[in-house]
Structure formats: structure tokens, C-alpha cells
Write an enzyme that holds these catalytic residues in place. Structure first.
Site, PDB file in Angstrom:
ATOM      1  CB  SER A 110      60.682  -6.128  56.686  1.00  0.00           C
ATOM      2  OG  SER A 110      62.141  -6.728  55.427  1.00  0.00           O
ATOM      3  CB  VAL A 111      66.410  -6.896  58.049  1.00  0.00           C
ATOM      4  CG1 VAL A 111      66.172  -7.973  58.660  1.00  0.00           C
ATOM      5  CG2 VAL A 111      66.705  -7.194  56.637  1.00  0.00           C
ATOM      6  CE1 TYR A 138      74.497  -9.165  48.263  1.00  0.00           C
ATOM      7  CE2 TYR A 138      76.205  -9.620  46.302  1.00  0.00           C
ATOM      8  CZ  TYR A 138      75.737  -9.991  48.138  1.00  0.00           C
ATOM      9  OH  TYR A 138      76.405 -11.076  48.322  1.00  0.00           O
ATOM     10  CB  SER A 139      79.129  -4.306  44.733  1.00  0.00           C
ATOM     11  OG  SER A 139      79.394  -5.212  43.685  1.00  0.00           O
ATOM     12  CE  LYS A 166      76.362  -8.776  51.227  1.00  0.00           C
ATOM     13  NZ  LYS A 166      76.025  -8.854  52.792  1.00  0.00           N
TER      14      LYS A 166
HETATM   15  N1  LIG Z   1      75.886 -17.589  48.391  1.00  0.00           N
HETATM   16  C1  LIG Z   1      76.975 -16.997  48.116  1.00  0.00           C
HETATM   17  O1  LIG Z   1      77.515 -17.289  47.749  1.00  0.00           O
HETATM   18  C2  LIG Z   1      76.935 -15.647  49.124  1.00  0.00           C
HETATM   19  C3  LIG Z   1      78.171 -14.966  48.926  1.00  0.00           C
HETATM   20  C4  LIG Z   1      78.852 -13.584  49.695  1.00  0.00           C
HETATM   21  C5  LIG Z   1      77.394 -13.155  50.341  1.00  0.00           C
HETATM   22  N2  LIG Z   1      76.754 -13.929  50.845  1.00  0.00           N
HETATM   23  C6  LIG Z   1      75.974 -13.634  52.055  1.00  0.00           C
HETATM   24  O2  LIG Z   1      75.028 -14.549  52.598  1.00  0.00           O
HETATM   25  C7  LIG Z   1      74.508 -14.285  52.997  1.00  0.00           C
HETATM   26  C8  LIG Z   1      72.857 -15.038  52.508  1.00  0.00           C
HETATM   27  O3  LIG Z   1      72.613 -15.378  51.350  1.00  0.00           O
HETATM   28  P1  LIG Z   1      72.582 -16.993  51.108  1.00  0.00           P
HETATM   29  O4  LIG Z   1      72.928 -17.047  49.962  1.00  0.00           O
HETATM   30  O5  LIG Z   1      72.385 -17.674  52.259  1.00  0.00           O
HETATM   31  O6  LIG Z   1      70.816 -16.422  50.108  1.00  0.00           O
HETATM   32  P2  LIG Z   1      69.406 -16.999  50.091  1.00  0.00           P
HETATM   33  O7  LIG Z   1      68.755 -16.146  49.851  1.00  0.00           O
HETATM   34  O8  LIG Z   1      68.633 -18.642  50.216  1.00  0.00           O
HETATM   35  O9  LIG Z   1      68.459 -16.409  51.904  1.00  0.00           O
HETATM   36  C9  LIG Z   1      68.795 -15.143  52.029  1.00  0.00           C
HETATM   37  C10 LIG Z   1      67.932 -15.484  52.974  1.00  0.00           C
HETATM   38  O10 LIG Z   1      67.516 -13.667  53.237  1.00  0.00           O
HETATM   39  C11 LIG Z   1      65.957 -13.850  54.088  1.00  0.00           C
HETATM   40  N3  LIG Z   1      65.324 -12.117  53.561  1.00  0.00           N
HETATM   41  C12 LIG Z   1      65.381 -11.304  52.360  1.00  0.00           C
HETATM   42  N4  LIG Z   1      65.112  -9.892  52.522  1.00  0.00           N
HETATM   43  C13 LIG Z   1      64.666 -10.449  53.776  1.00  0.00           C
HETATM   44  C14 LIG Z   1      64.809  -9.650  54.705  1.00  0.00           C
HETATM   45  N5  LIG Z   1      64.325  -8.051  54.217  1.00  0.00           N
HETATM   46  N6  LIG Z   1      64.104  -9.794  55.987  1.00  0.00           N
HETATM   47  C15 LIG Z   1      64.716 -10.708  56.479  1.00  0.00           C
HETATM   48  N7  LIG Z   1      65.227 -11.450  55.714  1.00  0.00           N
HETATM   49  C16 LIG Z   1      65.230 -11.784  54.401  1.00  0.00           C
HETATM   50  C17 LIG Z   1      64.857 -14.226  52.702  1.00  0.00           C
HETATM   51  O11 LIG Z   1      64.062 -15.024  52.632  1.00  0.00           O
HETATM   52  C18 LIG Z   1      66.082 -15.875  52.860  1.00  0.00           C
HETATM   53  O12 LIG Z   1      66.277 -16.781  53.831  1.00  0.00           O
HETATM   54  C19 LIG Z   1      73.334 -13.218  52.001  1.00  0.00           C
HETATM   55  O13 LIG Z   1      73.392 -11.489  52.957  1.00  0.00           O
HETATM   56  C20 LIG Z   1      74.449 -12.666  51.122  1.00  0.00           C
HETATM   57  O14 LIG Z   1      74.317 -11.727  50.781  1.00  0.00           O
HETATM   58  C21 LIG Z   1      75.997 -15.292  49.978  1.00  0.00           C
END
Ligand SMILES: NC(=O)c1ccc[n+]([C@@H]2O[C@H](COP(=O)([O-])OP(=O)(O)OC[C@H]3O[C@@H](n4cnc5c(N)ncnc54)[C@H](O)[C@@H]3O)[C@@H](O)[C@H]2O)c1
Length: 301
Positions: free
Chosen positions: A70-71, A162-163, A166
Site C-alpha cells: 500500500s502507498v 478527495y478535493s 487533490k
Molecule cells: N477517472 C477519472 O476521471 C479521474 C479524474 C480525476 C483524477 N483521477 C485520479 O486518477 C488516478 C487513477 O484513477 P482511476 O480512475 O484509474 O481509478 P481506479 O480505481 O481504476 O484505479 C485506482 C487504483 O489504485 C489502487 N489503489 C487504491 N488504494 C491503493 C493503495 N493504498 N496502494 C496502492 N494501490 C492502491 C486500486 O487498487 C486501483 O487499481 C487516481 O489518483 C484518481 O484520483 C481520475
């Protein structure tokens, strides 16, 4: 563009991160595919997703290793960075992409929901970045790409945790860019829009909703990856401290906070003169209570 580089992508078992890992490997990088394999809410874990993506990269002739730590904790974040060193002997790029959601209106949000999201996004980004920083400083090179969101940069309903995380990440990235410029280390943010499981729960029952969801699906996760590969490469050697938004075929350079307008009174201010003079003068440039979708109000292109 990434021959010889070792790239660590967190949250790379699915969604945007998986496409980052595949694209980095296709560009010649050796990749640490980190993923806890947890749910959108951050519940449970599964070693499968990280290993599956690492296997995909190997099957395509690339080099990858899976990491399932985990991160969100300092010791485990250090193990993730150590995996890069143990397997590939160095680390060149950190992509802080792992994420979860615990959406709730602010007045109902629990301390647990607040902490869980801050721990993965903001603390997790710090832990992994900090663990790599010692190596970046010693080798006088390195690159960070952090995922931010218009939920923080602009605003959104029901996402105070989340906001805050981020927007905090945007501040973290800028601070790293400033503190590490003398060691030739760069740090930038990507604010993506992509159809992943994170936004895949939007209702699609009425014809209008179905049409909207079809348009949102054009925001493919793979469309974010070229920007991350570019930022990770030496072609971006003079690009640091920036925030890029990206949605399907559009790329945006996002603004960063600067004064818009000022008022001055030689004798100083009282609450009354602020009310009668300062606020009427400043009000013309007040921001409305915009959400991300009010600012990005047109369909993805
Ligand atoms: N999808 C969007 O439109 C969007 C918009 C803004 C920001 N984001 C950001 O982009 C990034 C990727 O999002 P996504 O849409 O691909 O989501 P997603 O849920 O498909 O992928 C996130 C991944 O992070 C992993 N994860 C969660 N907690 C973890 C931890 N503690 N340690 C290691 N891995 C962990 C999950 O298992 C998952 O595979 C995120 O940071 C998200 O906040 C996405």
C-alpha cells in the site's frame, strides 16, 4: 522515449494506472507495477491486478515487476521504492496514481472517510515521493508525475476529502519542483478525465443519461498515457511545476493561483470600509460556486 529508465506507477493494476504502465513499458521503460488490488472505496486487497499487468508487459516483451504494497503507509511505501532498486537497480520516475473514493456530503462525512482518502492520495503521494527523493537527490535526476483532479482544482459536490487531498497534491508537486530543481528533479501534475471504475457508477437508465454515459466513455483511460510518458521522458527536461488537464483528445494547461485584483486605502481598513469599498471593488471578480462540470461544460472531443 524511456529507454533505460525505471518507472514506478502506483495504482497500476487497473484504470488509468494500468494504461500508464503498459505505455511506459512500450516506450522502453522497466516498470514497477504497484497495486494493492483494492475496491474503489479502498476495502480489501488482491495481489492479482498488479501481477496481471506485469504479466501483460512481460508477454509483450517488456520488463516489469509487480508490487502489492500500500502507498498509504510510510514503511510499505518504502518497500515499493525498494522493489524498483532490488529488481532493476535504480529508480528514475515515480507516478503517484493510486486512489480511492469515499464520497459523502460534508455534513455527513465521518472522520474515517476523511482519513482513508487523505491517507491514500495525499499522504500516499508524499510517502512514495519522499522514499524516492533520497535516490533522486543522490543521482541528481528524477521525475514525478502526480494525479490531481478538477474536483480539487475547481470543485465538486460530496468530495471534501478527495478535493482537499487533490488540491494538496498540487501544492506537494509545486513544493517538490521548487525544492528539488537544483538536483535536476522535475515534478508535474496531471488532472485526468477518464471513464474508469471510479466514475463508472453514473446512472444510465433514461435515454438522456444513456447518451451522456456514451459520450463519457469516449474519455478512454489510454488517452491519458501519452502525456504521462512525455512528462517522464527527457523531452520534458524543462517542464516542471505545471498542472495539465487531459480529457479524450483535449489537453489543457491549468492556471495556478495569482492575485486577480487589489484595493488599497492609505489610512488602512475598518470592517465598514471593507464592506463599503473593498468588497464592491473586488466582487466583480468573485468566483461563482462552480463545479468541475460547470467549467468543463462541453462534451469530450
Ligand atoms: N477517472 C477519472 O476521471 C479521474 C479524474 C480525476 C483524477 N483521477 C485520479 O486518477 C488516478 C487513477 O484513477 P482511476 O480512475 O484509474 O481509478 P481506479 O480505481 O481504476 O484505479 C485506482 C487504483 O489504485 C489502487 N489503489 C487504491 N488504494 C491503493 C493503495 N493504498 N496502494 C496502492 N494501490 C492502491 C486500486 O487498487 C486501483 O487499481 C487516481 O489518483 C484518481 O484520483 C481520475
Amino acid at each position: 522515449m524511456l529507454d533505460g529508465k525505471v518507472v514506478l506507477v502506483t495504482g497500476a493494476g487497473g484504470g488509468i494506472g494500468r494504461d500508464f504502465a503498459l505505455a511506459m513499458a512500450a516506450a522502453g521503460a522497466k516498470v514497477v507495477v504497484n497495486d494493492l488490488g483494492t475496491s474503489v472505496k479502498g476495502e480489501g486487497k488482491d495481489a492479482g491486478p498488479a501481477q496481471k499487468v506485469a504479466n501483460e508487459i512481460s508477454a509483450a516483451g517488456g520488463k516489469a515487476v509487480a508490487s502489492t504494497d500500500s502507498v498509504a503507509e510510510w514503511e510499505s511505501a518504502n518497500r515499493i521504492v525498494q522493489t524498483a532498486l532490488d529488481t532493476f537497480g535504480r529508480i528514475d520516475v515515480v507516478v503517484n496514481n493510486a486512489g480511492i473514493l469515499r464520497d459523502r456530503f460534508f455534513f455527513n462525512m465521518s472522520v474515517e472517510e476523511w482519513r482513508a482518502v487523505i491517507d491514500v492520495h495525499l499522504n500516499g503521494s508524499f510517502y512514495v515521493a519522499r522514499a524516492a527523493a533520497t535516490h533522486f537527490k543522490n543521482q541528481q535526476s528524477g521525475c514525478y508525475v502526480h494525479m490531481t483532479s478538477t474536483s480539487g482544482l475547481v470543485g465538486n459536490l460530496g468530495q471534501a476529502n478527495y478535493s482537499a487531498a487533490k488540491l494538496g497534491i498540487a501544492g506537494l508537486s509545486k513544493s517538490i519542483a521548487l525544492d528539488m530543481a537544483k538536483y535536476h528533479v522535475r515534478s508535474n501534475c496531471i488532472s485526468p478525465f477518464a471513464w474508469s471504475r471510479m466514475i463508472g457508477s453514473i446512472p444510465a437508465e433514461t435515454p438522456d443519461q444513456q447518451a451522456r454515459v456514451e459520450k463519457l466513455k469516449s474519455m478512454e483511460t489510454a488517452k491519458i498515457a501519452p502525456l504521462a510518458v512525455y512528462l517522464a521522458s527527457d523531452a520534458a527536461k524543462d517542464v516542471t511545476g505545471q498542472i495539465f488537464a487531459i480529457r479524450a483528445n483535449e489537453i489543457f494547461l491549468m492556471s495556478q493561483s495569482r492575485p486577480l485584483r487589489s484595493v488599497h486605502r492609505a489610512e488602512g481598513w475598518t470592517p465598514e470600509t471593507i464592506s463599503q469599498h473593498a468588497i464592491p471593488a473586488l466582487r466583480a471578480q468573485f468566483y461563482p460556486l462552480d463545479r468541475s462540470q460547470d467549467v468543463f461544460s462541453w462534451d469530450p472531443l
